[in-house]
Design an enzyme around this catalytic site. Structure first.
Site, PDB file in Angstrom:
ATOM      1  N   LYS A  80       0.844  -1.206   0.000  1.00  0.00           N
ATOM      2  CA  LYS A  80       0.000   0.000   0.000  1.00  0.00           C
ATOM      3  C   LYS A  80       0.882   1.260   0.000  1.00  0.00           C
ATOM      4  O   LYS A  80       2.084   1.180   0.303  1.00  0.00           O
ATOM      5  CB  LYS A  80      -0.903  -0.019   1.240  1.00  0.00           C
ATOM      6  N   TYR A 123      14.484  30.416   8.517  1.00  0.00           N
ATOM      7  CA  TYR A 123      13.255  31.062   8.983  1.00  0.00           C
ATOM      8  C   TYR A 123      13.192  31.064  10.502  1.00  0.00           C
ATOM      9  O   TYR A 123      13.466  30.051  11.147  1.00  0.00           O
ATOM     10  CB  TYR A 123      12.033  30.299   8.463  1.00  0.00           C
TER      11      TYR A 123
HETATM   12  C1  LIG Z   1      -0.255  -1.734   6.885  1.00  0.00           C
HETATM   13  C2  LIG Z   1      -0.831  -3.025   7.299  1.00  0.00           C
HETATM   14  C3  LIG Z   1      -0.015  -4.143   7.514  1.00  0.00           C
HETATM   15  C4  LIG Z   1       1.500  -4.089   7.499  1.00  0.00           C
HETATM   16  O1  LIG Z   1       1.976  -3.625   8.741  1.00  0.00           O
HETATM   17  P1  LIG Z   1       3.569  -3.530   9.001  1.00  0.00           P
HETATM   18  O2  LIG Z   1       3.673  -3.085  10.410  1.00  0.00           O
HETATM   19  O3  LIG Z   1       4.080  -2.513   8.047  1.00  0.00           O
HETATM   20  O4  LIG Z   1       4.103  -4.880   8.742  1.00  0.00           O
HETATM   21  C5  LIG Z   1      -0.638  -5.360   7.762  1.00  0.00           C
HETATM   22  N1  LIG Z   1      -1.986  -5.453   7.828  1.00  0.00           N
HETATM   23  C6  LIG Z   1      -2.785  -4.395   7.660  1.00  0.00           C
HETATM   24  C7  LIG Z   1      -4.258  -4.572   7.754  1.00  0.00           C
HETATM   25  C8  LIG Z   1      -2.249  -3.137   7.414  1.00  0.00           C
HETATM   26  O5  LIG Z   1      -3.055  -2.081   7.264  1.00  0.00           O
END
Ligand SMILES: *Cc1c(COP(=O)(O)O)cnc(C)c1O
Length: 374
Positions: free
Chosen positions: A36, A261
């Site tokens: 993702k 800044y």
């Molecule tokens: C993002 C996500 C993962 C992966 O988690 P990590 O800590 O990056 O391994 C697994 N399951 C779901 C449902 C997620 O949203």
């Protein structure tokens, strides 16, 4: 490497394949590579291919658009999308063999109503204690007619505190998951994929593996939490992303000069400052303090506030750096440079946020020994 870039993220795809293979050997069950958010900033399609080459059997994404992009690239592996709200294009999902998570009866009804030559494939998401997604009270109302016309192929839940392996909540979540699986099995579903573990649980919780693990951060070679689980290296992971940028300008600056800044910092001696060609628009956190760049074996810390397109580092009076030199922002830290973890703690955040927020202006450059994974 284009000489015209002023910043780039170099992605080592072989390391992603190797991390997947390593995690699979730890888990000894099937592995879903979580890709993702543009593969946590590393690039959706090249990473998906590298993960499959390393032995992943499933790909996991949040959005339907992400799943469709994988199919458009010709990837045929099973894909699960788990954040597909009501009103989405479920017909396209089913037509293109994208499996969907469902966390409510309404969602099941909407998916069940899809007109397609194919039957929808659904993973039921259950809330075992994180209190975010997943069936909670409605679980008791679920019955066979809600899933008529749907193939229930999986059941899954998500840990809230897997990065704290001693926490009792993990045990409670696993027990609740086992109960919810038993309920589903009592409806006659026996051959379903049960999945609960994220990266932290895959690395530290051998009781929660079930049929498949869902690993995200660890396939990129990053530790889920350096304090509680140890460094990436100690976990046998190799970080895949190196971010580097050009020094737009190097100049000598006298002691007592206010920098940036708000003049939040002042040089305390005569020194050489470097202006780095990346800023918060590229994902360098504006609040970061205590991280910086690595050049010729030396760290140079940020001085003053990060701007939109640039930030300033104190190279030290003796630095040999000149305008136009490439410097490392973060990488695997093997020779003393900063890591994504360092940048996370320098900005009150975590490595996940550092890599996922490297912006679209920063080109991803892929390194791979296998030309077919690009
Ligand atoms: C993002 C996500 C993962 C992966 O988690 P990590 O800590 O990056 O391994 C697994 N399951 C779901 C449902 C997620 O949203």
């Amino acid at each position: 490497m284009s000489t015209f870039n002023r910043a780039e993220a170099i992605i080592d795809l072989d390391r992603i394949s190797a991390n997947v293979a390593h995690l699979k050997s730890i888990a000894s069950v099937d592995l879903m590579a979580v890709v993702k958010a543009d593969a946590y900033g590393h690039g959706l399609v090249p990473v998906a291919r590298a993960a499959l080459a390393g032995g992943a059997t499933y790909l996991g994404v949040a959005l339907l658009e992400e799943a469709i992009a994988l199919r458009d690239a010709g990837i045929t592996a099973p894909i699960l999308a788990w954040l597909v709200p009501p009103g989405s294009d479920f017909t396209t999902a089913v037509d293109r063999d994208i499996e969907l998570a469902a966390a409510s009866i309404i969602a099941l009804e909407e998916i069940g109503a899809v007109k397609s030559a194919k039957r929808p494939r659904v993973h039921l998401e259950v809330d075992t204690g994180m209190t975010r997604g997943g069936f909670l009270g409605e679980w008791g109302k679920l019955d066979a007619h809600h899933v008529a016309g749907i193939d229930v192929v999986g059941i899954f839940s998500h840990f809230a505190r897997a990065d704290e392996p001693g926490e009792e909540q993990n045990e409670r979540q696993r027990l609740r998951f086992t109960e919810m699986v038993a309920t589903l099995e009592s409806f006659g579903y026996t051959n379903i994929i049960r999945h609960l573990s994220n990266s932290a649980a895959t690395l530290k919780d051998i009781k929660s593996k079930f049929d498949m693990v869902r690993t995200g951060i660890s396939i990129y070679g990053l530790t889920p939490d350096v304090k509680t689980l140890g460094s990436s290296t100690s976990l046998g992971l190799q970080s895949a992303m190196t971010v580097r940028a050009k020094l737009h300008l190097v100049k000598d600056v006298p002691a007592g000069s206010p920098v940036g800044y708000g003049a939040t910092a002042t040089t305390d001696s005569d020194t050489k400052l470097g202006v780095v060609a990346m800023g918060y628009a590229d994902g360098i956190p504006r609040v970061a303090q205590g991280a910086g760049i690595f050049f010729q074996g030396e760290r140079a810390p940020i001085i003053g506030r990060v701007s939109m397109d640039q930030f300033v580092v104190d190279l030290g009076a003796k630095s040999q750096a000149i305008s136009g030199d490439w410097v490392e922002i973060f990488g695997d830290g093997a020779t003393g440079g900063y890591t994504a973890e360092d940048w996370g703690s320098a900005s009150g955040s975590i490595n996940y946020e550092i890599v996922t927020r490297i912006g679209p202006r920063v080109p991803r450059i892929y390194r791979s020994s296998s030309p077919t994974t690009e």
